[in-house]
Design a protein around this motif. Structure first.
Motif, mmCIF file in Angstrom:
data_model
loop_
_atom_site.group_PDB
_atom_site.id
_atom_site.type_symbol
_atom_site.label_atom_id
_atom_site.label_comp_id
_atom_site.label_asym_id
_atom_site.label_seq_id
_atom_site.Cartn_x
_atom_site.Cartn_y
_atom_site.Cartn_z
ATOM 1 N N ASN A 180 36.452 28.419 87.000
ATOM 2 C CA ASN A 180 35.621 28.854 85.687
ATOM 3 C C ASN A 180 34.774 30.137 85.658
ATOM 4 O O ASN A 180 33.868 30.131 86.315
ATOM 5 C CB ASN A 180 35.131 27.565 84.968
ATOM 6 N N GLN A 181 35.246 30.918 84.457
ATOM 7 C CA GLN A 181 34.248 32.254 84.677
ATOM 8 C C GLN A 181 33.366 32.246 83.668
ATOM 9 O O GLN A 181 32.597 33.277 83.487
ATOM 10 C CB GLN A 181 35.352 33.415 84.237
ATOM 11 N N LYS A 182 33.168 31.083 82.922
ATOM 12 C CA LYS A 182 31.836 31.212 81.763
ATOM 13 C C LYS A 182 31.071 30.018 81.966
ATOM 14 O O LYS A 182 30.790 29.022 81.071
ATOM 15 C CB LYS A 182 32.836 30.890 80.506
ATOM 16 N N VAL A 183 30.580 29.770 83.262
ATOM 17 C CA VAL A 183 29.634 28.897 83.475
ATOM 18 C C VAL A 183 28.336 29.306 83.638
ATOM 19 O O VAL A 183 27.857 30.283 84.342
ATOM 20 C CB VAL A 183 30.018 27.899 84.694
ATOM 21 N N SER A 216 46.267 26.765 85.253
ATOM 22 C CA SER A 216 45.631 25.246 84.645
ATOM 23 C C SER A 216 44.225 24.940 85.433
ATOM 24 O O SER A 216 43.686 23.813 85.010
ATOM 25 C CB SER A 216 46.811 24.518 84.676
ATOM 26 N N ASP A 217 44.025 25.235 86.300
ATOM 27 C CA ASP A 217 42.839 25.025 87.225
ATOM 28 C C ASP A 217 41.629 25.736 86.461
ATOM 29 O O ASP A 217 41.311 26.978 86.973
ATOM 30 C CB ASP A 217 42.798 25.391 88.564
ATOM 31 N N LEU A 218 41.068 25.224 85.371
ATOM 32 C CA LEU A 218 39.509 25.727 84.895
ATOM 33 C C LEU A 218 38.533 25.168 85.336
ATOM 34 O O LEU A 218 37.338 25.361 85.005
ATOM 35 C CB LEU A 218 39.765 25.530 83.448
ATOM 36 N N SER A 219 38.555 24.517 86.567
ATOM 37 C CA SER A 219 37.282 23.935 87.360
ATOM 38 C C SER A 219 36.309 24.963 87.660
ATOM 39 O O SER A 219 36.716 25.887 87.972
ATOM 40 C CB SER A 219 37.729 22.974 88.432
ATOM 41 N N SER A 220 35.106 24.459 87.744
ATOM 42 C CA SER A 220 34.000 25.362 88.443
ATOM 43 C C SER A 220 33.634 24.876 89.850
ATOM 44 O O SER A 220 33.363 23.721 89.957
ATOM 45 C CB SER A 220 32.859 25.311 87.245
ATOM 46 N N TYR A 221 33.766 25.913 90.427
ATOM 47 C CA TYR A 221 33.264 25.549 91.977
ATOM 48 C C TYR A 221 32.258 26.617 92.204
ATOM 49 O O TYR A 221 32.384 27.709 92.281
ATOM 50 C CB TYR A 221 34.279 25.934 92.895
ATOM 51 N N TYR A 222 31.032 26.010 92.434
ATOM 52 C CA TYR A 222 29.959 26.777 92.642
ATOM 53 C C TYR A 222 28.949 26.296 93.719
ATOM 54 O O TYR A 222 28.673 25.236 93.961
ATOM 55 C CB TYR A 222 29.119 27.166 91.207
ATOM 56 N N TRP A 223 28.328 27.198 94.491
ATOM 57 C CA TRP A 223 27.596 27.082 95.792
ATOM 58 C C TRP A 223 26.404 28.060 95.716
ATOM 59 O O TRP A 223 26.508 29.073 95.289
ATOM 60 C CB TRP A 223 28.220 26.907 96.805
ATOM 61 N N PRO A 224 25.437 27.668 96.443
ATOM 62 C CA PRO A 224 24.130 28.821 96.734
ATOM 63 C C PRO A 224 24.965 29.856 97.610
ATOM 64 O O PRO A 224 25.488 29.535 98.528
ATOM 65 C CB PRO A 224 22.992 28.062 97.464
ATOM 66 N N VAL A 225 24.158 31.254 97.351
ATOM 67 C CA VAL A 225 24.624 32.284 98.040
ATOM 68 C C VAL A 225 24.211 32.271 99.588
ATOM 69 O O VAL A 225 23.166 31.691 99.714
ATOM 70 C CB VAL A 225 24.681 33.648 97.245
ATOM 71 N N VAL A 226 24.762 32.916 100.413
ATOM 72 C CA VAL A 226 24.073 33.159 101.751
ATOM 73 C C VAL A 226 23.740 34.674 101.927
ATOM 74 O O VAL A 226 24.420 35.459 101.416
ATOM 75 C CB VAL A 226 24.944 32.733 103.023
ATOM 76 N N ARG A 227 22.461 34.899 102.547
ATOM 77 C CA ARG A 227 22.067 36.107 102.659
ATOM 78 C C ARG A 227 21.770 36.658 104.039
ATOM 79 O O ARG A 227 21.286 35.791 104.693
ATOM 80 C CB ARG A 227 20.827 36.422 101.793
ATOM 81 N N VAL A 228 21.949 37.838 104.229
ATOM 82 C CA VAL A 228 21.494 38.247 105.663
ATOM 83 C C VAL A 228 19.981 38.743 105.409
ATOM 84 O O VAL A 228 19.976 39.719 104.552
ATOM 85 C CB VAL A 228 22.387 39.206 106.278
ATOM 86 N N GLN A 229 19.167 38.341 106.170
ATOM 87 C CA GLN A 229 17.735 38.931 105.978
ATOM 88 C C GLN A 229 17.450 40.133 106.988
ATOM 89 O O GLN A 229 16.748 39.931 107.964
ATOM 90 C CB GLN A 229 16.585 37.797 105.963
ATOM 91 N N ASP A 230 18.122 41.191 106.954
ATOM 92 C CA ASP A 230 17.983 42.274 107.826
ATOM 93 C C ASP A 230 17.193 43.193 107.308
ATOM 94 O O ASP A 230 17.317 44.478 107.924
ATOM 95 C CB ASP A 230 19.452 42.947 108.200
#
Length: 494
Positions: A258-261, A281-295
């Motif tokens: 889903n793009q409007k969360v 037909s899949d309007l589900s929202s799948y979301y997670w914390p991003v991963v960052r590289v601390q370089d």
């Protein structure tokens, strides 16, 4: 997936790294400062330099009881107000942690500074907020557990108490630690540290077998392809936990499906939201914390709430792969997921809550069937990629699409038998596998360079166990039923 049960042994005597990180509030947000240096020696060294000066222990972070986890009776009419107050508790901790990190000189001069200027005032603010929660609940006809009023006080924790083996609740990961670093580390001064990483080739296999499928089991799979968030659909909200509150997560999320969360979206918004999934037909929202590289690099949110201002710094990585699959129960058929079901798996606050609700799984390609880590990030060998995976709760109470603490309406199946608890029904289990191209971090002299870490609340110190994943089930054209039917028939569908 199993977990390594060997506990890490923390050396009793190690060289303190005098130029490890502290947080200082400045024009660029959270920046490097001298966190564990002696109060009598100025800090003139850069991150990763050779440090020899021993340093006394200092307060590393705050540990505050998680009021939201204890709420079980919140009437629907009070849900939005209570959520706003819980978000206020999170904001208060974030602000107190920032003050903790930016007042090291004052702390060195006055042993009572942390208690008098930070912890004491925080308790008063939390007490008033918890009382407002009580009023909201009782005004809506619910009952309020008086014991919650005793959760206002926070405590402090030193660096030794925040390592993988020293987490409250017991660290479950073992293996090589890469040094006894005592500081808070990280490009922004709030983690990760060397002890948060382990060479995966030196960890004993710990993955246990799955329950054997029975004749009544549902052995099919349904794969939905929703991309890797290449269009960079991000925000720092969490509409499940903090609806109506901007920056309620205090860290950045990747969104696919889903793009409007955002914090202000509702069920009708989801139905109009469009989707990144191939199956429209899949309007589900799948979301997670991003991963960052601390370089040492910065990203677009270096000066933003939820980003650099709250210790989430470095280059945001887009997964190389994002696999989303629904699987069945080994012992029973599944029922279709209800529309707008919300599930959170894992716990963003394990550094202070302990590992009871942790569900983080870190591994490397080529090792996933052998080693899964919860309380450490893997250092993968050459040619291998970092893998985050999630297996969501697969049992539903048959009535509610959410609950006051966002956990009680769903449950995990028994790991030995695969059966759901009494009163719960098996639903298709959502599983996710995220793969990242990451240059292996280097651990040298108790310091980690070019670390990577998952975004999180600043006081949680970017510990790997804080990894978590969020899901809102939104489908149309009978897709939820087709997913269940595919899984029940033992087919592999997409």
């Amino acid at each position: 997936m199993g977990r390594n049960t060997r506990k890490r042994r923390t050396p009793l005597a190690v060289k303190a790294m005098a130029a490890t990180a502290a947080l200082a509030l400045g024009g660029g947000g959270l920046v490097w400062a001298n966190f564990y240096a002696s109060a009598h020696e100025p800090d003139h060294r850069s991150w990763g330099g050779n440090e020899t000066k021993a340093a006394p222990a200092r307060v590393a972070t705050l540990s505050c009881p998680d009021v939201g986890q204890r709420l079980t009776d919140v009437p629907d009419a009070a849900r939005r107000g209570v959520a706003a107050e819980l978000a206020a508790l999170d904001r208060q901790i974030t602000e107190a942690y920032a003050r903790l990190a930016s007042t090291r000189d004052a702390q060195a001069k006055d042993p009572g500074f942390v208690q008098n200027a930070i912890v004491g005032p925080l308790k008063e603010k939390r007490g008033a907020t918890i009382d407002r929660i009580r009023i909201d609940v009782q005004r809506a006809g619910g009952s309020f557990d008086a014991a919650l009023s005793g959760l206002a006080a926070c405590t402090t924790r030193d660096a030794d108490q925040t390592t993988a083996g020293g987490q409250q609740g017991g660290g479950r990961q073992g293996g090589q630690q890469g040094g006894g670093q005592q500081g808070n580390g990280g490009q922004a001064g709030n983690g990760p540290v060397a002890a948060d990483f382990v060479d995966i080739t030196k960890v004993a296999p710990n993955v246990q077998g799955k329950p054997r499928a029975t004749r009544n089991g549902s052995t099919g799979t349904f794969t939905t392809r929703c991309g890797v968030n290449a269009n960079k659909n991000h925000n720092t909200d969490n509409v499940i936990v903090a609806p109506g509150v901007a920056n309620g997560a205090h860290h950045l999320h990747d969104y696919v499906g889903n793009q409007k969360v955002n914090a202000f979206a509702g069920n009708q918004t989801f139905l109009r939201g469009g989707t990144s999934c191939r199956n429209r037909s899949d309007l589900s929202s799948y979301y997670w914390p991003v991963v960052r590289v601390q370089d040492g690099t910065r990203d677009f949110d270096q000066n933003a709430d939820g980003g650099g201002k709250e210790g989430n710094v470095g280059r945001v990585l887009t997964p190389a792969q994002a696999e989303i699959r629904y699987v069945g129960s080994p012992v029973s058929k599944v029922v279709a997921m209800p529309q707008f079901l919300r599930i959170i798996t894992g716990d963003a606050k394990t550094t202070t809550n302990g590992l009871a609700n942790a569900n983080a799984h870190w591994s490397c390609t080529g090792f996933e069937t052998k080693v899964q880590l919860t309380a450490q990030y893997p250092i993968c060998p050459q040619g291998s990629k970092v893998v985050r995976s999630f297996a969501f709760q697969s049992c539903w109470d048959g009535q509610n699409t959410d609950s006051a603490n966002h956990r009680a309406h769903v449950a995990f199946a028994d790991p030995a038998s695969g059966a759901c608890p009494a009163g719960f029904k098996a639903i298709p289990q959502l599983t996710m596998r995220l793969v990242y191209d990451i240059t292996p971090p280097a651990v040298q002299n108790g310091q980690v360079k070019n670390a990577y870490a998952v975004d999180g609340f600043p006081e949680q110190l970017h510990k790997p166990a804080t990894d978590h994943d969020d899901f809102i089930s939104v489908t149309r054209d009978g897709l939820a039923g087709r997913i269940a039917d595919c899984v029940n028939r033992g087919r592999n569908c997409s």
